[in-house]
Design a protein around this motif. Structure first.
Motif, PDB file in Angstrom:
ATOM      1  N   ALA A  20       3.147 -43.245  24.651  1.00  0.00           N
ATOM      2  CA  ALA A  20       3.815 -42.001  24.279  1.00  0.00           C
ATOM      3  C   ALA A  20       2.912 -41.101  23.449  1.00  0.00           C
ATOM      4  O   ALA A  20       3.104 -39.888  23.399  1.00  0.00           O
ATOM      5  N   GLU A 299       7.542 -44.474  31.314  1.00  0.00           N
ATOM      6  CA  GLU A 299       6.350 -44.771  30.509  1.00  0.00           C
ATOM      7  C   GLU A 299       5.917 -46.228  30.692  1.00  0.00           C
ATOM      8  O   GLU A 299       4.737 -46.530  30.815  1.00  0.00           O
ATOM      9  N   ASP A 308      -1.830 -45.673  31.602  1.00  0.00           N
ATOM     10  CA  ASP A 308      -1.593 -45.102  30.288  1.00  0.00           C
ATOM     11  C   ASP A 308      -2.944 -44.643  29.730  1.00  0.00           C
ATOM     12  O   ASP A 308      -3.994 -45.092  30.169  1.00  0.00           O
ATOM     13  N   VAL A 330      10.019 -36.669  29.040  1.00  0.00           N
ATOM     14  CA  VAL A 330       8.796 -37.441  28.763  1.00  0.00           C
ATOM     15  C   VAL A 330       7.599 -36.761  29.433  1.00  0.00           C
ATOM     16  O   VAL A 330       6.544 -36.580  28.815  1.00  0.00           O
ATOM     17  N   ARG A 334       4.489 -35.159  27.459  1.00  0.00           N
ATOM     18  CA  ARG A 334       3.127 -35.663  27.690  1.00  0.00           C
ATOM     19  C   ARG A 334       2.229 -34.575  28.269  1.00  0.00           C
ATOM     20  O   ARG A 334       1.013 -34.710  28.300  1.00  0.00           O
TER      21      ARG A 334
END
Ligand SMILES: O=P(O)(O)OC[C@H]1O[C@H](O[C@H]2O[C@H](CO)[C@@H](O)[C@H](O)[C@H]2O)[C@H](O)[C@@H](O)[C@@H]1O
Length: 379
Positions: A20, A299, A308, A330, A334
């Motif tokens: 995150a 995620e 990631d 999300v 991001r």
């Protein structure tokens, strides 16, 4: 989350928190949410209602809470909008046209979208009901077409592909019938990788089974039984056990009985403060209060796939429901990938693009496959 909550055959190396924390420059298509312009005050009121989907558990509240439940049940069911709000949220009205400018069609903007994927691995996330299958009265008959299955199969042969659904994982995978996909059932609380092991991953192949709400199983089961009992006299109501969450459907319930249904559900939930209630499309959804949703599942899956902390990935998430907003958000936060909302009406959303209905989702998937195959041929 405790270690016991994790049932994983192999654990991804990075934490969700680390994933995150990734920051990237906003995409060329990033559109900040438009400030309400000439829209009626009614629209603002409805937007407020529509965003008030998490109404907490059953603890406390009384008459005020009961009223807000009914308001939210109506607000999350567009055909029930008051005449004053209807023109603003209508499919063909001016305001829909304004909305679609802010959330343009993913089909009309297909080439630009693909240009943004240059040098990046596309990862597909697909909601099920209302996205791959049309909304129908009977949840047990929400079948996807063979054509759609073929398109998802083709997409999954080219890109890592996950189905992210509010339904129980086993149920949604029995509808989709494609073993090569990732499935995140129960609003992301039950994640499993492909039976034959993952393909397309950057990281070394990892078999994934992740169930962050496993300790809630007995409670969810108990509440399911109580809800079946307490709602059985309400014609048209239906309670669906989605393993880590429960759906109470009111699509086929006479609107005059909605408050009775809400009251019955509220009475059962009163004794379970560790469960919360949210609203979907003519459905009350009950789930554990843990901080886990479709966004966290997205995620988690990116992390499991080895994407990631890197810039060379373009996640695309297609969904139609309030619960899909967690995943859209999300992606927005991001600054990576795009949310695509399936909707024929103007809706408050964090998605960047839109498609009108499952038929357009099918068209989009077919174009994506063609585009990728064309590129692979070196043309
Ligand atoms: O996350 P999803 O895959 O979109 O699942 C959300 C809910 O979908 C299903 O209910 C919805 O579709 C039904 C069939 O078309 C419809 O009858 C119902 O009114 C809709 O709410 C599913 O039955 C629920 O359990 C899911 O939570």
């Amino acid at each position: 989350m405790t270690r016991q909550n994790m049932v994983m055959q192999e654990q991804p190396t990075l934490t969700i928190a680390a994933a995150a924390a990734i920051t990237e420059s906003p995409s060329p298509f990033f559109r900040p949410p438009l400030r309400a312009t000439g829209a009626a005050a009614t629209y603002a009121r409805h937007k407020k209602l529509l965003s008030r989907t998490d109404l907490g558990g059953g603890g406390g509240g009384g008459a005020r809470r009961a009223t807000s439940w009914i308001e939210s049940m109506k607000a999350s069911s567009p055909s029930q909008l008051s005449p004053a709000a209807a023109p603003v949220l209508a499919t063909h009205g001016e305001d829909y046209d304004g909305w679609v400018k802010r959330h343009p069609s993913a089909l009309h903007n297909f080439d630009e979208l693909m240009a943004a994927s240059k040098g990046k691995q596309i990862v597909m996330f697909l909601d099920y009901d209302g996205t791959l299958s049309p909304i129908v009265d009977d949840p047990d008959r929400a079948y996807m077409s063979d054509e759609m299955r073929e398109a998802v199969r083709d997409a999954a042969s080219l890109f890592p592909t996950a189905i992210v659904s509010g339904r129980c994982r086993e149920k949604v995978s029995s509808f989709v019938k494609l073993s090569e996909l990732y499935y995140a059932g129960s609003h992301g609380m039950d994640i499993k990788g492909p039976n034959d092991g993952p393909k397309h991953t950057k990281a070394k192949a990892k078999a994934v089974l992740f169930q962050p709400a496993s300790e809630f199983l007995p409670m969810v089961d108990e509440v399911y039984k109580s809800l079946v009992e307490s709602t059985k006299s309400i014609p048209g109501s239906r309670v669906e056990n989605n393993k880590f969450c429960i759906s109470v459907h009111f699509r086929c319930v006479d609107e005059k009985k909605w408050s009775l249904l809400a009251e019955r559900v509220r009475t059962v939930l009163k004794d379970y403060p560790k469960l919360r209630l949210t609203h979907g499309r003519k459905v009350l959804e009950i789930r554990p209060t843990i901080k886990w949703d479709k966004g966290k599942a997205l995620e988690f899956l990116l992390q499991s796939l080895g994407f990631d902390d890197c810039n060379d990935v373009l996640p695309l998430y297609i969904g139609d429901d309030r619960t899909d907003e967690d995943a859209f958000k999300v992606l927005r936060d991001r600054g990576q990938g795009y949310g695509i909302l399936v909707s024929k009406i103007a809706k408050e959303t964090s998605a960047s693009f839109s498609l009108r209905e499952p038929a357009e989702v099918l068209e989009f998937l077919c174009r994506l496959v063609e585009w990728k195959q064309f590129r692979a041929d070196g043309k």
